[in-house]
Enzyme design. Structure first.
Site: not given
Ligand SMILES: O=C(COP(=O)(O)O)NO
Length: 250
Positions: A12, A14, A96, A98, A166, A172, A212
């Site tokens: 991904n 991003k 996701h 985010e 996730e 991150g 991560s």
């Protein structure tokens, strides 16, 4: 359509990359030796999908990072599944964290997108995961099962669906889930599928880990029974490291 491999690893990208940096990443990916039993997908930003599709090896499929809920039209700023297919996308990442926690997408909106993508024969990488405060409150399973249920309520079928667990607190941050933490949730997700969908769907659906994951920790995670691959963020921007993660899962 990818879906034959026992394992699945997605990259991904991003909101990252330029034409030049992506050209270098493509070159590194094209020269990588990748294990055959792993379906490999990369998800560039929309603007670079055509560049990637036209120069990346066919060994690696292309995913979008998002899509509109239905056919195109008067939806300013949106990108339809038909347009993504036109550019050669075979997958789309949906749900996701985010987009849930930064953009504000809710379960119903995500479910509509997933249903429409599958109806157009685009595979869905369905993301679930809890916030740190939800884990600390002992609500990890409640949150993940609720997100799973909202996908299940919307999906016409579980064919061409990959579930990505996730944990938001690992994305991150460099704070990767331990193999035991990840395995516990992956096993619970598989159990939920078995109880609420079918034993067959539970058995065949790949459940991949994101948060991560990198070249140093992927092997220990991949040894766990219910971890069928990864959805990699930062480390997928480094071709050789992403290739090492792909090759760690078999
Ligand atoms: O969001 C992620 C994971 O990102 P990182 O690997 O950078 O934690 N995958 O979709």
């Amino acid at each position: 359509m990818a879906g034959s491999g026992k394992f699945f690893v997605g990259g991904n990208w991003k909101c990252n990359g330029t034409k030049d940096s992506i050209s270098k990443l493509i070159s590194d990916l094209n020269s990588a030796k990748l294990e055959s039993d792993v379906d490999v997908v990369v998800a560039p930003p929309f603007l670079y999908i055509d560049q990637v599709k036209s120069s990346l090896t066919d060994r690696i499929e292309i995913s979008a990072q998002n899509c509109w809920t239905g056919k195109g039209g008067a939806f300013t700023g949106e990108i339809s599944v038909e347009q993504l297919k036109d550019l050669g996308c075979k997958w789309v990442i949906l749900g996701h964290s985010e987009r849930r926690h930064i953009i504000g997408e809710n379960d119903e909106f995500i479910g509509k997108k997933a249903a429409y993508a599958l109806s157009q024969n685009v595979g869905v990488i369905a993301c679930i995961g809890e916030l740190l405060e939800e884990r600390e409150a002992g609500k990890t399973f409640d949150v993940c099962f609720q997100q799973l249920k909202s996908f299940a309520d919307a999906l016409p079928s579980w064919d061409n669906v990959v579930i990505a667990y996730e944990p938001v607190w690992a994305i991150g941050t460099g704070k990767v889930a331990t193999p035991e933490q990840a395995q516990e949730v992956h096993a619970a997700v598989r159990g939920w599928l078995s109880e609420n969908v079918s034993a067959e769907v539970a058995s065949k659906t790949r459940i991949i880990y994101g948060g991560s994951a990198n070249g140093n920790n992927c092997s220990d995670l991949a040894k766990k029974e219910d971890i069928d691959g990864f959805l990699v963020g930062g480390a997928s921007l480094k071709g050789p490291e992403f290739a090492s993660i792909v090759n760690s899962v078999t």
